[in-house]
Scaffold this active site. Structure first.
Site, PDB file in Angstrom:
ATOM      1  N   ASP A  97       0.175  10.584   2.456  1.00 54.57           N
ATOM      2  CA  ASP A  97      -0.439   9.231   1.851  1.00 54.57           C
ATOM      3  C   ASP A  97      -1.782   9.034   2.377  1.00 54.57           C
ATOM      4  OD1 ASP A  97      -0.602   7.058   0.242  1.00 54.57           O
ATOM      5  OD2 ASP A  97       0.637   6.041   1.329  1.00 54.57           O
ATOM      6  N   ASP A 128      -6.468   8.473  -3.299  1.00 54.92           N
ATOM      7  CA  ASP A 128      -5.158   8.082  -2.794  1.00 54.92           C
ATOM      8  C   ASP A 128      -4.077   9.312  -3.150  1.00 54.92           C
ATOM      9  OD1 ASP A 128      -2.921   7.008  -2.029  1.00 54.92           O
ATOM     10  OD2 ASP A 128      -2.931   5.318  -3.001  1.00 54.92           O
TER      11      ASP A 128
END
Ligand SMILES: *[C@@H]1O[C@H](CO)[C@@H](O)[C@H](O)[C@H]1NC(C)=O
Ligand SMILES: *[C@@H]1O[C@H](CO)[C@@H](O)[C@H](O)[C@H]1NC(C)=O
Ligand SMILES: *[C@@H]1O[C@H](CO)[C@@H](O)[C@H](O)[C@H]1NC(C)=O
Ligand SMILES: *[C@@H]1O[C@H](CO)[C@@H](O)[C@H](O)[C@H]1NC(C)=O
Length: 396
Positions: free
Chosen positions: A94, A279
């Site tokens: 992430d 992201d």
């Protein structure tokens, strides 16, 4: 994955040394927003909306019912090993957070039951750190304690990595996650536990040829086969043309400046500039709620049970959506065609098309999140050495 906390407050890498590759798999389960597809398709049918019913000949394309139920919301994850002997975990990589945690053997939340748990007592190299932490993501929260152990990923081993062991994962969010933990690849300033992030340790201990990592998210329909994360460089075979380098505007998230969002030929949003984050932990492209509502009207999406659907037959007539981003050396138009920004799934013998855009009430900048829907189209390189993000059209 966006950290809610902060929102509220606020050529080939190098030939001489090998690149460290982590194969990524795609999760076919609703993680951020669980819902039942069978119910939806019933609803969809009752509304007499687009129902592309599949005949027998299409049946071979169907996977089992369980994964199909979930295929709108996708995450890419890979394997990380902790301790001696190794205990393996599936983790979400992430770039929107900076902590590393896995599910602890002491976790008794329902969400933990479905996941592989870390047994600290079974590792000879484990040492307790004992700091408590609480992390709140845009989609779920957890709390736990920290420990230190060997962490191996992509053939690299960080000997003294501090990480979180989650003890409570309240609510439903993580129940549906196919991963046992999250490995944050953001800047250290974003870390909630205060631990040095895994990639920072790799840089500090001179384990990577270059202080960069790159992400390839395959568009392969079934399970994203071929997707990978590379530590230490990038692989030119995954993109066409050359990388366009975009400066990081604020070190925390991988935050960059956006110079406009076009729908068809019309500049609709962000014409005076705005901030976005790149992201890997967010499935869709997220923008301000009111703007995404306008975007959904422009692409003809209909709200059903909280999800925006489009008619699959309209994929051919829907407009392109283009993100304009100035980088070095170019000012580049990152264009997503309808087939790129619409998520397709088979369920109950019909094809459903949902929007790859999602609205969120942002309190401050950044106000756009370029998630997997964007990153499947553009290979991404995260360069800590020069604080920039490289993007180039991904080779499918
Ligand atoms: C854990 O992962 C490592 C590296 O991928 C692998 O060599 C090992 O066989 C795995 N162990 C188990 C128990 O799955
Ligand atoms: C992807 O799906 C195919 C077909 O279901 C399967 O054979 C293959 O093993 C899967 N690959 C991975 C990496 O999961
Ligand atoms: C789908 O396309 C047709 C033809 O362009 C149009 O009439 C219809 O309104 C579209 N549907 C949606 C939901 O936009
Ligand atoms: C949409 O973008 C693609 C390239 O990504 C281009 O080939 C196509 O012509 C565009 N469609 C429209 C309607 O502009």
């Amino acid at each position: 994955m966006l950290l809610l906390l902060l929102l509220v407050l606020l050529g080939l890498g190098e030939a001489q040394r090998p690149l460290h590759r982590v194969p990524l798999r795609r999760q076919l389960s609703p993680w951020k927003k669980p819902w039942a597809l069978p119910q939806l398709s019933k609803f969809w049918k009752s509304q007499n909306l687009d129902m592309k019913q599949f005949t027998k000949s299409c049946v071979r394309n169907q996977i089992s019912k369980e994964p199909l139920t979930n295929s709108f919301n996708m995450q890419y994850y890979g394997t990380v090993s902790i301790g001696s002997p190794l205990q393996n975990f599936s983790v979400l990589f992430d770039t929107g957070s900076s902590d590393f945690w896995v599910t602890s053997v002491y976790c008794i939340s329902p969400a933990c039951e479905k996941h592989t748990k870390f047994f600290s007592s079974r590792s000879n190299t484990y040492s307790k750190k004992g700091s408590n932490f609480f992390i709140e993501y845009g989609s779920g929260s957890l709390s736990g304690i920290t420990g230190v152990d060997r962490v191996s990923v992509g053939g690299l081993t960080v000997v003294d990595q501090e990480f979180g062991e989650s003890v409570t994962e309240p609510g439903q969010h993580f129940v549906y996650a196919a991963f046992d933990g999250i490995l944050g690849l953001g800047y250290p300033s974003l870390s909630v536990t205060g631990a040095t992030p895994v990639f920072d340790n790799m840089i500090v201990h001179n384990m990577v040829a270059q202080p960069m990592f790159s992400v390839y998210m395959s568009s392969d329909i079934e399970n994203g086969t071929g997707s990978e994360l590379i530590f230490g460089g990038y692989d030119c075979s995954h993109f066409s043309g050359s990388l366009n380098w975009i400066p990081v505007t604020k070190q925390g998230f991988w935050q960059i400046a956006l110079d406009g969002v076009q729908v068809g030929d019309t500049m609709m949003f962000c014409s005076k500039g705005c901030q976005a984050i790149v992201d890997t932990g967010t499935s869709r492209i997220i923008g301000p709620l009111n703007k995404i509502e306008r975007l959904h009207r422009a692409i003809g999406a209909t709200l059903v049970n909280g999800i925006y659907f489009v008619e699959c037959v309209n994929l051919t007539v829907m407009p392109n959506v283009t993100f304009i981003i100035s980088g070095v050396p170019y000012f580049f138009f990152y264009t997503l065609s309808p087939t790129a920004y619409v998520l397709q799934a088979l369920g109950d013998g019909m094809r459903l098309c949902s929007s790859g855009f999602e609205g969120l009430h942002f309190l401050t900048e950044p106000s756009w999140i370029l998630g997997d829907v964007f990153l499947r189209q553009f290979y991404s390189v995260f360069d800590r050495g020069n604080n920039r993000v490289g993007l180039a059209p991904a080779v499918p």
